[in-house]
Design an enzyme around this catalytic site. Structure first.
Site, PDB file in Angstrom:
ATOM      1  CG  ASP A  78      19.271 -14.768  -2.166  1.00 35.68           C
ATOM      2  OD1 ASP A  78      19.593 -15.191  -3.291  1.00 35.68           O
ATOM      3  OD2 ASP A  78      18.764 -13.648  -1.947  1.00 35.68           O
TER       4      ASP A  78
ATOM      5  CG  ASN B 112      23.179  -3.884  -6.129  1.00 36.65           C
ATOM      6  OD1 ASN B 112      24.190  -3.433  -5.617  1.00 36.65           O
ATOM      7  ND2 ASN B 112      23.111  -5.129  -6.602  1.00 36.65           N
TER       8      ASN B 112
ATOM      9  CG  ASP C 268      30.576  -4.882  -6.239  1.00 36.75           C
ATOM     10  OD1 ASP C 268      29.598  -5.642  -6.440  1.00 36.75           O
ATOM     11  OD2 ASP C 268      31.308  -4.456  -7.144  1.00 36.75           O
TER      12      ASP C 268
ATOM     13  CD  GLU D 146      21.018 -12.172  -4.468  1.00 36.98           C
ATOM     14  OE1 GLU D 146      21.524 -12.853  -5.401  1.00 36.98           O
ATOM     15  OE2 GLU D 146      19.833 -12.223  -4.179  1.00 36.98           O
TER      16      GLU D 146
HETATM   17  N1  LIG Z   1      26.374  -4.983  -6.353  1.00 35.75           N
HETATM   18  C1  LIG Z   1      26.212  -6.132  -6.893  1.00 35.75           C
HETATM   19  N2  LIG Z   1      24.990  -6.620  -7.102  1.00 35.75           N
HETATM   20  C2  LIG Z   1      24.786  -7.801  -7.636  1.00 35.75           C
HETATM   21  C3  LIG Z   1      25.890  -8.612  -7.921  1.00 35.75           C
HETATM   22  N3  LIG Z   1      25.397  -9.776  -8.427  1.00 35.75           N
HETATM   23  C4  LIG Z   1      24.052  -9.707  -8.427  1.00 35.75           C
HETATM   24  N4  LIG Z   1      23.675  -8.491  -7.936  1.00 35.75           N
HETATM   25  C5  LIG Z   1      22.364  -8.020  -7.745  1.00 35.75           C
HETATM   26  O1  LIG Z   1      21.623  -8.694  -6.821  1.00 35.75           O
HETATM   27  C6  LIG Z   1      20.284  -8.553  -7.112  1.00 35.75           C
HETATM   28  C7  LIG Z   1      19.430  -9.724  -6.918  1.00 35.75           C
HETATM   29  O2  LIG Z   1      18.124  -9.419  -6.908  1.00 35.75           O
HETATM   30  P1  LIG Z   1      16.975 -10.448  -6.846  1.00 35.75           P
HETATM   31  O3  LIG Z   1      17.353 -11.741  -7.503  1.00 35.75           O
HETATM   32  O4  LIG Z   1      15.806  -9.842  -7.363  1.00 35.75           O
HETATM   33  O5  LIG Z   1      16.747 -10.708  -5.328  1.00 35.75           O
HETATM   34  P2  LIG Z   1      16.458  -9.746  -4.163  1.00 35.75           P
HETATM   35  O6  LIG Z   1      16.369  -8.399  -4.581  1.00 35.75           O
HETATM   36  O7  LIG Z   1      17.668  -9.907  -3.154  1.00 35.75           O
HETATM   37  O8  LIG Z   1      15.226 -10.239  -3.499  1.00 35.75           O
HETATM   38  P3  LIG Z   1      15.063 -11.482  -2.624  1.00 35.75           P
HETATM   39  O9  LIG Z   1      16.182 -12.398  -2.873  1.00 35.75           O
HETATM   40  O10 LIG Z   1      13.831 -12.068  -2.987  1.00 35.75           O
HETATM   41  O11 LIG Z   1      15.159 -10.975  -1.236  1.00 35.75           O
HETATM   42  C8  LIG Z   1      20.228  -8.005  -8.522  1.00 35.75           C
HETATM   43  O12 LIG Z   1      19.852  -6.641  -8.517  1.00 35.75           O
HETATM   44  C9  LIG Z   1      21.634  -8.085  -9.006  1.00 35.75           C
HETATM   45  O13 LIG Z   1      22.003  -7.002  -9.882  1.00 35.75           O
HETATM   46  C10 LIG Z   1      27.205  -8.120  -7.702  1.00 35.75           C
HETATM   47  O14 LIG Z   1      28.216  -8.749  -7.916  1.00 35.75           O
HETATM   48  N5  LIG Z   1      27.303  -6.897  -7.174  1.00 35.75           N
END
Ligand SMILES: Nc1nc2c(ncn2[C@@H]2O[C@H](COP(=O)(O)OP(=O)(O)OP(=O)(O)O)[C@@H](O)[C@H]2O)c(=O)[nH]1
Length: 770
Positions: free
Chosen positions: A641, A649, A658, A685
């Site tokens: 992760d 983002n 992306d 992600e």
């Molecule tokens: N750019 C982009 N962002 C994505 C995609 N899928 C998920 N995300 C983003 O990934 C983020 C995941 O955030 P969280 O689940 O809060 O996790 P985090 O911010 O990485 O925090 P931790 O995992 O705790 O480190 C979200 O903001 C989603 O919008 C994608 O296909 N493209």
């Protein structure tokens, strides 16, 4: 040589032999008949000589009696007259004038008193000699029948000897007792009686040889009795002198002589009867033989004439058959050299039309699939004026397919135009001939001809030509179909053949097209030329171990095109075997499944990162767990992760986010590039990968390496509390075959490890063994 000819030769030889046998037999019978006729003549001459002798003997016995003194002097004179009559009667039979003159000379001699006895005896002996000469001349001495031969022995030797000895003793005794006695008369009488008894003894021996001699018994008994009487009489009177009445002695002797003559006559009669019987038998045999010969000859002539006529017809037939055979062979040769169905049809029609002096004709080919006849060739007629397609049963040509026989119809004013499919344009047409072209029982086509001559047509010849045409048309038709079939295969089926070592010997055009190589570039190469690096080496090991055992191998294979692209095929490879079951090569048939594979890839691929998606992970994870349990090999499952990705983002933008996802996916692919490694985007992600690991240490090493590689990308992320760059946290489980948990359980365990990694500062790896 044919069996028929051999039999004919044997029959002819037998026939010649039979004729020869019959002819010889007939000749033999004819000769026997003539010989018997001669024998009968001889017998009559012998009888005459016997008569002559009898007369001479009578006279010789009488002469010594003094005609003056004897009471029966007249008798002597009478006997002389009888003798002369006998001589003249036998003369004609004997054809011997000498006999009469000799006898005359004896009796007219002046000194007859002294010599007459000897001279008559000489005449008798001469006659007895003559008997044998005649017997020889008239072939009596060569008589083949045993009974007849014995009878001849009696007639020619034994009885004449008996008669002469008896007659001599009678004459000597009579003379001695009546006129004068010569010094050795007694011994002469004795001697003659002894000769008689010897001859008589012989006679009995000979007669005993007859199977049936009852007729003779009586006669022999009489002789024996007479001999006894006479012998006693002579013995009795020899002592006393002068001897008793000479006439009595003479009479007694005469009785013995006459009894002997009677036996001679009996023998002659028996002989004559035998000869006559034989004559009748031979005449009948001869008639039968001549009749058989005549019948045989007539039959021979009849058979010869028939055979000659037949062989003449046969020769004519054979000659015309030979001409036809030559023509059939010419046709066969001509058709053999033609390459297309059209050429074969054209030549066939022209050939038969010219052979039968047809003015025009058509050839239709039967298309069994659509039950239709198609015009395939025309002769002397414009194709435009002929209907190109006919239904089965339509007109005489259509009907000919159903009946499969030759139709011959004569044209006259009342002729129905519907009897022709061509349409009569020439007024001189006399006949229409429609016949089928039949090969192996099925009608391949039909020919119709318009003929200018109305004479009968030899159906056998037409059939011979038709058979040849039908076989070539059928063969070419089937060849045409198979050519089309193979062309279709060549175009559409991705197929190739190799020798036993795997060197390509044949490829279809479809193979060349899909691979991007030409046929020439492929032939002589191995299939490794199209091998795609995505395909594991184990797959090809499995392929070879299957097909070299004689089994068929089937798999979906990704191949590489000449320009570096790829295509997917479902390939089936089978060994090619020779007559003895040895592998001489392999043939592969492939289906292009690229589209299907692409669709499948799409379904299991994440659209953004181009690595496997979560759905595919679920499938693969389950399979991997099963494989591990089967192969007893541990593996690791890592869940990754991105740290603080939300912040990324939010600050760098979604598009940039992306890009980060794509970079991380590529990094994972790069780090985990062993064939059995699999990389997934599990969602958002979150990533995951499965790969083999021999130990926990090994697993840590791999995961650490991945984590470090991501960090080493140095993708700036100033909102990451763990580092200045984009980093990942990893929850990993080292799964060993000893455990029996469900995929969900392992997944949850990895998720927990990831959570630990997150909660313990991020940018790290948390791992446990399960
Ligand atoms: N750019 C982009 N962002 C994505 C995609 N899928 C998920 N995300 C983003 O990934 C983020 C995941 O955030 P969280 O689940 O809060 O996790 P985090 O911010 O990485 O925090 P931790 O995992 O705790 O480190 C979200 O903001 C989603 O919008 C994608 O296909 N493209």
């Amino acid at each position: 040589m044919s069996t028929k000819k051999s039999i004919a030769i044997v029959v002819v030889f037998w026939w010649i032999f039979a004729c020869f046998f019959f002819f010889s037999y007939t000749l033999h019978i004819q000769q026997r008949l003539e010989s018997t006729q001669k024998e009968l003549i001889g017998l009559s001459k012998i009888k005459s000589l016997n008569l002559l002798n009898k007369a001479l003997q009578r006279y010789r016995g009488l002469y010594p009696l003094d005609p003056e003194q004897a009471a029966d002097g007249g008798h002597i004179h009478q006997r002389l007259i009888e003798l002369r009559q006998t001589v003249s009667s036998v003369e004609s039979v004997l054809n011997d004038a000498k006999t009469a003159s000799e006898i005359d000379a004896v009796f007219s001699s002046k000194d007859q008193e002294a010599n007459l006895f000897d001279q008559i005896t000489m005449l008798i002996e001469k006659n007895n000699q003559q008997l044998r000469i005649i017997a020889d001349k008239y072939e009596l001495l060569y008589e083949p029948d045993r009974e007849n031969f014995i009878l001849l022995e009696l007639v020619l030797y034994t009885i004449p000897d008996m008669i002469e000895s008896a007659a001599k003793s009678k004459a000597i005794a009579t003379r001695a007792h009546t006129v004068y006695e010569r010094p050795n008369d007694l011994s002469l009488i004795d001697n003659n009686l002894y000769v008689f008894s010897q001859a008589f003894h012989n006679l009995k021996l000979l007669i005993d040889q007859f199977e049936n001699y009852s007729e003779f018994i009586q006669s022999v008994a009489v002789i024996e009795q007479e001999y006894q009487d006479y012998y006693q009489l002579l013995t009795g009177v020899s002592e006393a002198k002068p001897l008793g009445p000479g006439l009595f002695l003479f009479s007694e002797g005469t009785r013995l002589v006459d009894a002997s003559y009677a036996l001679a006559e009996l023998s002659r009669q028996k002989l004559k009867a035998n000869f006559q019987q034989r004559l009748v038998t031979y005449s009948q045999l001869l008639r039968v033989s001549y009749a058989a010969l005549l019948i045989g000859l007539t039959l021979s002539i009849y058979v010869y004439l028939r055979f000659y006529r037949r062989s003449k017809i046969d020769r004519q037939l054979a000659a015309s058959r030979k001409i036809n055979e030559d023509r059939v062979n010419d046709l066969r040769k001509a058709l053999h050299n033609l390459n297309t169905l059209q050429e074969i049809c054209n030549h066939s029609l022209r050939f038969i039309a010219q052979h039968l002096s047809a003015v025009s004709g058509v050839l239709f080919i039967h298309n069994e699939k659509i039950e239709q006849l198609n015009l395939s060739a025309t002769f002397g007629v414009n194709p435009k004026s002929v209907k190109h397609k006919l239904k089965i049963g339509e007109g005489p040509i259509g009907q000919c397919v159903l009946d499969a026989r030759i139709y011959e119809s004569t044209i006259n004013q009342e002729s129905n135009p519907s009897s022709v499919n061509i349409g009569i344009t020439n007024a001189n047409v006399k006949k229409i001939l429609t016949f089928p072209l039949v090969n192996l029982g099925s009608t391949v086509g039909v020919i119709q001809l318009l003929l200018l001559e109305g004479k009968p047509i030899e159906h056998e010849t037409v059939s011979q030509f038709a058979d040849v045409m039908a076989s070539y048309i059928d063969k070419e038709k089937k060849y045409d179909e198979s050519k089309k079939y193979f062309a279709s295969i060549n175009k559409n089926v991705i197929t190739s053949s190799t020798d036993a070592k795997g060197v390509i010997t044949q490829v279809s055009q479809a193979f060349a097209d899909i691979s991007g190589y030409t046929k020439e570039e492929l032939i002589g190469q191995k299939h490794s030329i199209i091998r795609h690096p995505d395909m594991p080496a184990e797959l090809f090991k499995d392929l070879w171990s299957t097909i070299t055992k004689g089994n068929t191998w089937n798999h979906e294979v990704k191949n590489r095109t000449k320009d570096g692209g790829f295509y997917w095929v479902d390939v089936t490879i089978s060994p090619d075997l020779d007559f003895y079951g040895n592998i001489i090569g392999y043939t592969a048939i492939r289906h292009d499944i690229t589209e299907k594979k692409k669709n499948e890839e799409i379904a299991i691929t994440d659209g953004l990162t181009q690595i496997y998606n979560r759905r595919h992970f679920d499938t693969c994870f389950e399979l991997k767990i099963r494989e591990m349990r089967r192969d007893m090999k541990p593996f690791l499952f890592a869940m990754l992760d991105i740290d603080f990705f939300k912040q990324y983002n939010d600050n760098y933008g979604h598009q940039q986010g992306d890009n980060v996802l794509i970079s991380i996916a590529n990094t994972l692919k790069h780090c985990l590039r062993r064939p059995r490694d699999m990389v997934f985007r599990l969602g958002g992600e979150e990533f995951g990968f499965i790969c083999d690991a021999d130990s926990l240490e090994d697993a840590i090493k791999i995961c650490e390496a991945v984590r470090e590689t991501v960090e080493s990308l140095k993708i700036s992320h100033q909102y990451n509390a763990a580092a200045a760059y984009v980093t990942i946290s990893s929850g990993v489980i080292f799964i060993t075959p000893d455990t029996r948990f469900s995929p969900e359980h392992y997944y949850k365990a990895a998720d927990e490890m990831l959570y630990q990694a997150k909660t313990s500062g991020r940018n790290n790896v948390k791992l446990r063994t399960l």
